[in-house]
Write an enzyme that holds these catalytic residues in place. Structure first.
Site, PDB file in Angstrom:
ATOM      1  N   ASP A 120      -2.670  14.413  -6.927  1.00 56.99           N
ATOM      2  CA  ASP A 120      -3.654  14.143  -5.892  1.00 56.99           C
ATOM      3  C   ASP A 120      -3.880  12.638  -5.788  1.00 56.99           C
ATOM      4  O   ASP A 120      -4.001  11.940  -6.799  1.00 56.99           O
ATOM      5  CB  ASP A 120      -4.974  14.854  -6.237  1.00 56.99           C
ATOM      6  N   HIS A 178      -1.411   7.446  -4.499  1.00 57.00           N
ATOM      7  CA  HIS A 178      -1.418   6.031  -4.151  1.00 57.00           C
ATOM      8  C   HIS A 178      -2.578   5.280  -4.784  1.00 57.00           C
ATOM      9  O   HIS A 178      -2.543   4.056  -4.875  1.00 57.00           O
ATOM     10  CB  HIS A 178      -1.468   5.865  -2.623  1.00 57.00           C
ATOM     11  N   ASP A 204      -5.576  19.992   3.861  1.00 52.60           N
ATOM     12  CA  ASP A 204      -6.505  18.969   4.367  1.00 52.60           C
ATOM     13  C   ASP A 204      -6.051  18.434   5.720  1.00 52.60           C
ATOM     14  O   ASP A 204      -6.341  17.307   6.080  1.00 52.60           O
ATOM     15  CB  ASP A 204      -6.679  17.835   3.355  1.00 52.60           C
TER      16      ASP A 204
END
Length: 1592
Positions: free
Chosen positions: A562, A565, A709
């Protein structure tokens, strides 16, 4: 004999560049093993690459049975060898992200003087960057390997699954029944206060609502998944943050960024707090609490400036405390504590500061005297260091001598410092103002979005439930647990993300100000975790999160990282390493949004990510959807076979105590523990190695039709697009996925935080049947998933994607069987209506189809339906929908071609699905095998002349062989091939195959017709009818059979199969050619083999250019295509410059002997001809050719088996011995006399010793239309004062620099560009070499002649002549570096242009030409090193290296010379005397063949000066290696050229700096031959010290 066990081993060849980087485009190395067996990575490093100097390869791939440690590298020494490629084989047993690097001592610049050995030993070792090798995990399902592109992943949010196990089992069964094979679980741990699945309260505890028995239930669930439902499991791992109410934060606030661990956040915290307080005071301040317009917002923004930013005096975090720092500086000055940092003062000292302006003094203090500049922190963190500021005061006022003393008092000093510090502060106030502008803009934008924007949440009134801002900080409560902490410890920064942020920068770290600048989109329920640089910075957190990671790896087959980045990359590396220790074949996907593909690669390579999540719902149009599908769809249909299996060889290795004996010939086996088990009865274990080249690949994707999402089609597009969107994704050649609710057609994206209803699905309640039905698309999704998994398992890698208006079609096929699936998808983006749209019929050439079904999706997306579905208080439901089978599509069959068109009722939201196959390829598994087998047998009887015809033949040669009928193949839109043979095709195909360039004109030509096949076979058939080429019948038959087999397949596949056939034939032919050469070549590195093949390229049967007038034998061309036929093919000079390398260096001794005999037979005037003319019309105008000839005779006797017997070979003479009479070839005197080679040698010496003066036979325009009449007069003599041979005149050009002026316009016709009369340096070197050789032969009783007779009748021995030259050479040719030495040399200082060099000529017709620096002296150095003072030689070579050497060739004239003209254009006819008609051919352009001699001389003299064995063997060996590496470094340009040139050779010359010269002959024999010479010398030198192959 015991049976042999054969083990197949995939070996991935990984060549490294000279700088240690991998030779893989993009440097992304991704390997996906197709079996459970280990694979091998074979590093290949050129033997004297720069990284071999004190070099080592370091690899962290562990040995078998040893755990992986990212920082534990094994060392493999790189033992240099100039003639070999070092190979290091490392077996790989597990998946993972591995790394390698090299260490080496950087090669010093070439210098004329060697550094002392002590300096060498002290040289620092350099390290290359780490390069990564990602080996994909091997997933297993139901006991079988499941390739990653076969994955169909299904995402679920655990809190909506209901009670475990009943509800869960029901849903999992429905997921499995729909054809998915992996379930993605959002986090299953205990959730925090917000109830978001991604805000975890306790990472080590399982959600009790789902799993009452905790870990026991999880274990049972995962086992049920695999065993009962055939589903693998994947879960999120959340490493960035924890829930803001996690209990353990109160115990360990140091695990977050608080004001103690991150003091730089103090200002951001104060601003955040003041903004919250302001929001609660709006009513008190008379400001609006419910915003209705931007005017309302502007009022609040004014309050933010006054009540927040100004109130907290934010500027104090940026600026210097002027008064305080000035006081401290004055006190330091008064106390005598004064400091000037090193390098801060100019040469004149502190006094210089006094003359500076105040602004310059401020600049000096800023540069040298400020502290606290590294980051923000407490107020006035930035300050002037008192002692340095006092130094400035001391420079201005002198030493402090009291307030009443003669110097300034403290008050004056303080005042001056205030003035300077105020100037220093200007820049900091500007910085503050700019930051405040950003803060205000960010606050304005965010408040506007949350309160006013239509697309925002419109939060309503500003109050304590909905504050003015989302707070950036969690403020831990004061309680019994937290009482032990300071208040600064209890303020923790929340996590979030930043638009366009750098993924490698810690947003809460000291170098970032995004929290102060309000640039973070914050997650108020999540505290950002602080890992620091390593476990020592936050030991409890590292240990805790490692336990969490290992716990997840224990149960789940894969991780979804999750927010990857925002995860510190070193943390992710550590955690994944720990996870892979638990589960080596861990599938890892990541949610990664770095903003750049380059940064994506950094994460993928270092973490070994299996895939990045990509989303189809990001497409905003049908065209963009087509682009996404194209990106993840696979290779184009008919792609070339790019796996490049280059050999399948069996290496038998006896098993000794269970260990395999290592390879020889520079090969290192990297697994000291690895072994092949033999049976007790003494089995022989054998490995069949399939060597694969690593090809560049894009980052792998997990391509989702929708994610948990992302907004669903009913929101972003049209609900009907649910079906075509899913179908297009399923057809892609990557892992694919979906989410619960997509197939059911949920009307909205589920709110992960606030939603409380539970999943429901038709698929969970009833068995899923393929085809139409109600309640979503499960009936078709099942079929799509089944097809997707089948294609992924079987390797359906090729696709064709077509976009037409509202339609996308995708055809995915197997590259070998050619079976496939074809989809027509009518997308449903907003505004598409209900019509069919424009769709042209699809024609599938040579393809049959089976219609699997056509369906359209009908959805009730009315407001009422949406309201009813959303109104369900208990269950998450989809919109009312049904899949309707369409009446079908129109399929028309003509022969093997099929045309598909859609019927009238095919509205948006429809798909049609077909199975396809190609009847002509039904046995294509066998076809691939057939077209790639048998080639070696087909060429096993060919000799090198046959192979010249099979592989090469330039256009003039082909025309010559066919009496003008046949030429090379001409490709429409591309042009003619350079060769008629296989090399002509392969030169184009190798790049087409590498780039998979199916749009190349050759591919189009093949699709348009079969002319290329006919040409290749027809050419060989015709040739094989001739007796000299009879052996070509077998390869002709092999090619005919293969081409006949592929003629019947559809034309769009023909390029692929043509490429397979050609590559197979070309490989077999070149391998056959190399097998007929010497072991030095067979076992040499690739560049040497490429050079050796030029020997085959340049030697063939040419009717117009045999070596003899009445007998056809193979002859050596000077170059192709310019010098390939008739009189222009065989040049005496070119032949004997090239012969040593092309023939002696390759073991072609018979061809060498034949050329020596042929030219010996036409000896006349003591010379061999410049132009042979097949012996019929030889021309004698080259003074140097005979000396290159004698050098080759000498080399032959030394290198060939029984070489000295050549001297006794007899040749019939075209002209009479010692007689200059010319007569035609049909004269009875022709070939009436006979001489031995030793007699020929003696005649050469004798004729030169007594001198010659003659006019060329047949002189005049018919012989040479450019030469003036005087140019035909030749005179050659010896000056017995020094022993040098002199010759030529200013009217002719008798050496290799033989360009005659041709331009009447410029007035240069008949005026040589480079006459080089007198004694040419290379001729004197060659002369000495020949004399010394025959003198030694005589002294050993193997040459009967002791002397020659001079013109005056006096005898001189051959040894005396040689000694005379040796005595005088340095005196006559060297130009001393020091003018004081001029008296010892025969020089004219007035003419010298450059010192420390060797003259090009001695006593030429123009004195200045003697002193020109040219590339000829290394020839003399190479053949006659004894003539040179070693120090002088090395100095001259260093000058040539710096001044003359280009990227590939040697400049033919010093760039400092007034006559330097480096651009050769033969077609230019201008008024320029120097360049018109190419008169400057040898006046600056860079020629390649002298490079070979230069590098040979450099190697010879560099080795000569190196430390010898008897001093320090280790240092001596290292020093010698450096000499080889200096040479290797200088070969780079030639290596690049031979790879990129379609001629597969080295050009004649280049323009300045290696620029292409279009008038150059593209493959010149001597350019390649002289570099083979270099490798021969290197092998000989290495053999002296027990390395390399000794020559015979």
């Amino acid at each position: 004999m015991a049976p042999k066990t054969v083990v197949s081993n995939d070996v991935y060849l990984l060549p490294l560049n000279d700088d240690g980087s991998p030779q893989v485009a993009g440097q992304y190395i991704y390997l996906a093993p197709s079996t459970h067996d280990p694979i091998t990575i074979r590093f290949a490093i050129e033997g004297t690459s720069s990284i071999c100097r004190h070099g080592s390869l370091w690899v962290n791939i562990p040995e078998k049975g040893v755990g992986f440690r990212r920082d534990k590298f094994r060392e493999f020494k790189l033992v240099p060898d100039f003639n070999r490629t070092i190979e290091i084989s490392i077996p790989v047993y597990e998946a993972g992200a591995y790394a390698f690097y090299t260490t080496y001592a950087e090669l010093p610049d070439l210098e004329s003087q060697l550094a002392p050995s002590s300096a060498k030993s002290a040289q620092k070792t350099k390290q290359t960057p780490w390069y990564y090798i990602d080996v994909a995990p091997r997933l297993t399902l139901d006991g079988k390997l499941l390739p990653l592109p076969a994955l169909s992943v299904f995402s679920i949010i655990s809190k909506f699954m209901g009670k475990y196990p009943h509800d869960w089992e029901r849903h999992l069964k429905g997921i499995s029944d729909r054809g998915y094979n992996m379930v993605h679980f959002t986090p299953l741990q205990v959730r925090g206060a917000s109830n978001s699945p991604y805000s975890l309260y306790d990472q080590l505890a399982w959600d009790p609502a789902c799993f009452p028995a905790g870990e026991e239930d999880v274990q049972a669930m995962v086992q049920s998944l695999e065993k009962k439902h055939s589903l693998l499991s994947l879960t999120d791992i959340v490493l960035n943050h924890t829930a803001h109410n996690s209990k353990w934060l109160q115990e360990h606030p140091e695990a977050g960024y608080n004001l103690t661990t991150a003091p730089w956040l103090e200002s951001a915290y104060l601003l955040d707090t003041k903004l919250l307080e302001l929001g609660f005071r709006l009513e008190e301040l008379g400001l609006p609490t419910e915003l209705e317009s931007t005017e309302d917002l502007e009022k609040i923004m004014d309050a933010i400036k006054k009540e927040a930013i100004n109130t907290i005096r934010l500027w104090e975090y940026y600026v210097i405390d002027v008064e305080g720092d000035a006081e401290a500086a004055a006190e330091s000055w008064a106390g005598g504590t004064v400091e000037y940092p090193a390098g801060s003062l100019p040469p004149e000292g502190p006094d210089a500061l006094r003359s500076l302006s105040p602004e310059e003094q401020a600049e000096w203090l800023t540069k040298h005297g400020l502290q606290g500049m590294d980051r923000l922190g407490e107020r006035f963190r930035r300050r002037a260091k008192p002692s340095i500021a006092a130094g400035l005061l001391s420079a201005l006022f002198g030493r402090y001598e009291g307030d009443n003393g003669p110097t300034a008092d403290q008050a004056a000093a303080r005042t001056k410092m205030v003035e300077i510090l105020d100037i220093v502060n200007v820049q900091f106030y500007k910085e503050y103002d700019a930051e405040v502008d950003v803060i205000l803009q960010q606050l304005f934008n965010r408040i506007k979005y949350t309160r006013l924007d239509d697309h925002g949440p419109k939060l309503g009134p500003i109050n304590r439930e909905n504050p003015l801002i989302e707070t950036y900080f969690t403020r831990l409560p004061r309680n019994e647990t937290t009482a032990k902490h300071k208040k600064e410890d209890l303020v923790l920064v929340n996590n979030g993300w930043v638009w366009g942020g750098n993924a490698l920068v810690d947003n809460a770290g000291p170098s970032s100000r995004v929290y102060l600048r309000r640039e973070v989109i914050v997650w108020g329920d999540c505290v950002k975790l602080r890992y620091g640089d390593g476990p020592e910075d936050s030991p409890w957190l590292w240990e805790y999160m490692t336990k969490y990671t290992r716990m997840l790896a224990k149960y789940f087959a894969g991780f979804r990282i999750d927010n990857c980045h925002s995860t510190p990359i070193h943390v992710a590396e550590h955690m994944l390493d720990e996870a892979r220790r638990v589960r080596p074949n861990l599938y890892v996907v990541a949610e990664l949004f770095t903003g750049s593909e380059e940064m994506d690669y950094v994460f993928v390579k270092r973490l070994g990510l299996s895939a990045l999540i990509r989303e189809a719902m990001q497409a905003w149009s049908t065209g963009e959807m087509s682009r996404l599908v194209h990106r993840h769809g696979g290779r184009p249909i008919g792609s070339f076979e790019v796996d490049e299996i280059s050999s399948a060889e069996v290496r038998s290795r006896p098993v000794t105590n269970g260990h395999v004996n290592g390879h020889t010939n520079g090969h290192i086996n990297g697994d000291t523990n690895g072994h092949i088990n033999g049976h007790a009865n003494g089995n022989i274990a054998a490995t069949r190695e399939i060597i694969r080249r690593i090809k560049p690949v894009p980052i792998q994707a997990l391509f989702m039709d929708c994610t948990h999402d992302n907004e669903v089609p009913a929101q972003k597009r049209d609900a009907r697009d649910t079906l075509p969107n899913a179908a297009l994704v399923s057809m892609c050649a990557s892992a694919t996925g979906s989410v619960m609710g997509y197939d059911e057609i949920y009307p909205r994206l589920i709110d992960l935080v606030n939603e409380t209803r539970l999943y429901t699905s038709e698929a969970s309640n009833h068995p899923v049947r393929v085809g139409e039905g109600r309640g979503g698309i499960a009936g078709v999704k099942k079929l799509l998933n089944q097809i997707h998994t089948l294609m992924g398992k079987d390797g359906y890698e090729e696709t064709h994607i077509h976009h037409e208006d509202q339609y996308v079609t995708i055809h995915r096929v197997h590259p070998v069987s050619r079976k496939g699936y074809f989809l027509i998808a009518h997308t449903a983006f907003p505004g598409y209506g209900n019509g069919n749209g424009a769709f042209s019929p699809v024609r599938l050439t040579g393809t049959k189809v089976k219609h699997l079904g056509s369906w359209r999706l009908e959805v009730d997306a009315s407001d009422e339906a949406v309201e009813e579905v959303l109104g369900d208080k208990k269950y998450l439901r989809g919109l009312p929908s049904r899949l309707i089978a369409l009446p079908g599509v129109r399929i028309e069959v003509k022969g093997n071609d099929t045309t598909i068109s859609v019927r009238e009722a095919f509205p948006p939201g429809s798909i049609a699905l077909f199975e396809t196959w190609i009847p002509a390829a039904e046995h294509s598994v066998g076809l691939d095998t057939f077209v790639t087998s048998g080639a070696k047998a087909a060429v096993e009887e060919l000799d090198l002349v046959d192979l010249n015809f099979l592989l090469y033949k330039a256009e003039p040669e082909e025309r010559d062989a066919s009496d003008g009928r046949d030429g090379v193949y001409d490709i429409p839109g591309h042009g003619k091939l350079v060769y008629a043979g296989l090399q002509g095709w392969w030169s184009i195909l190798k790049d087409i195959i590498r780039d998979n360039n199916l749009a190349h004109p050759l591919c189009q030509n093949l699709r348009d017709g079969q002319w290329a096949l006919d040409y290749i076979v027809g050419r060989l058939d015709r040739a094989s009818q001739k007796p000299e080429y009879a052996r070509l019948a077998k390869p002709a038959a092999w090619l005919r059979d293969r081409f006949d087999a592929i003629r019947i397949i559809p034309s769009f596949l023909l390029p692929r199969y043509f490429g397979l056939v050609l590559r197979t034939a070309y490989t077999a032919a070149t391998e056959r050619a190399l097998s007929l050469m010497s072991s030095n070549i067979r076992e040499g590195q690739w560049f040497l083999k490429s050079l050796a093949l030029v020997s085959v390229q340049q030697t063939g049967l040419v009717k117009s250019a045999s070596l003899y007038p009445n007998r056809l034998v193979p002859s050596l061309a000077a170059g192709l295509p310019h010098f390939s036929v008739d009189w222009a093919r065989c040049w005496g000079r070119d032949v004997f410059i090239a012969l040593r390398g092309l023939y002696l260096g390759t073991g072609r001794f018979e061809e060498a002997k034949e050329h020596i005999r042929a030219f010996a037979s036409v000896l006349k005037h003591g010379m061999i001809p410049n132009l042979l003319g097949s012996g019929g019309n030889p021309r004698y105008n080259a003074r140097d050719s005979v000396w290159f000839f004698l050098q080759c005779v000498q080399d032959y006797t030394r290198l060939a088996p029984d070489g000295l017997s050549l001297l006794d070979e007899k040749v019939k003479r075209r002209f009479l011995p010692y007689d200059d009479t010319w007569f035609p070839v049909d004269d009875p005197r022709a070939y009436s006399k006979e001489s031995s080679i030793r007699e020929i040698i003696q005649e050469i010496f004798q004729r030169h010793a007594e001198g010659m003066k003659f006019r060329e036979a047949n002189a005049g325009p018919g012989l040479d239309s450019q030469m003036s009449d005087k140019g035909f007069n030749q005179e050659i003599r010896v000056d017995w004062a020094n022993g040098f041979v002199f010759g030529g005149s200013q009217h002719n050009c008798g050496t290799w620099m033989d360009k005659m002026g041709e331009s009447e316009r410029a007035g240069s016709k008949g005026v040589p560009g480079t006459p080089r009369d007198g004694a040419a340096v290379e001729i004197i070197g060659l002369l000495y070499s020949a004399l010394d050789w025959v003198a030694r032969l005589h002294e050993s009783g193997r040459y009967e002649h002791a002397s020659v007779r001079k013109a005056d009748g006096e005898e001189i021995t051959l040894r005396a002549w040689a000694d005379l030259i040796k005595t005088n050479f340095e005196r006559c040719f060297f130009v001393p570096l020091d003018p004081a030495s001029d008296k010892d040399y025969d020089i004219n200082p007035a003419v010298i242009n450059r010192r420390g060099i060797y003259k090009d000529l001695y006593r030429s017709g123009k004195e200045y030409e003697d002193y020109q620096l040219r590339c000829n002296f290394p020839i003399a150095m190479t053949v006659a090193p004894a003539l040179f003072d070693p120090d002088h030689a090395m100095h001259a070579l260093c000058i040539a290296d710096a001044v003359l050497r280009g990227p590939t060739g040697m400049a033919t004239l010093d760039p400092a010379d007034l006559n330097y003209r480096p651009y050769y254009r033969n077609s230019e006819d201008s008024d320029d005397f120097a360049t018109s008609k190419g008169r400057n051919y040898h006046q600056g352009p860079e020629w390649l063949w002298p490079t070979g001699f230069f590098l040979r001389a450099l190697l010879k003299f560099d080795l000569m000066r190196r430390i010898r064995e008897d001093q320090d063997p280790v240092v001596a060996a290292e020093s010698r290696t450096e000499a080889f590496q200096q040479v290797t470094r200088r070969l780079r340009g030639c290596k690049e050229m031979i790879v990129t040139s379609p001629w597969a050779g080295l050009t004649e010359l280049t323009q300045k700096g290696g620029e292409i010269c279009h008038d150059s002959c593209p493959s010149q024999a001597w350019s390649s031959g002289c570099l083979i010479d270099l490798y021969m010398d290197a092998a000989e030198e290495q053999a002296k010290f027990g390395k390399g192959l000794p020559l015979r």
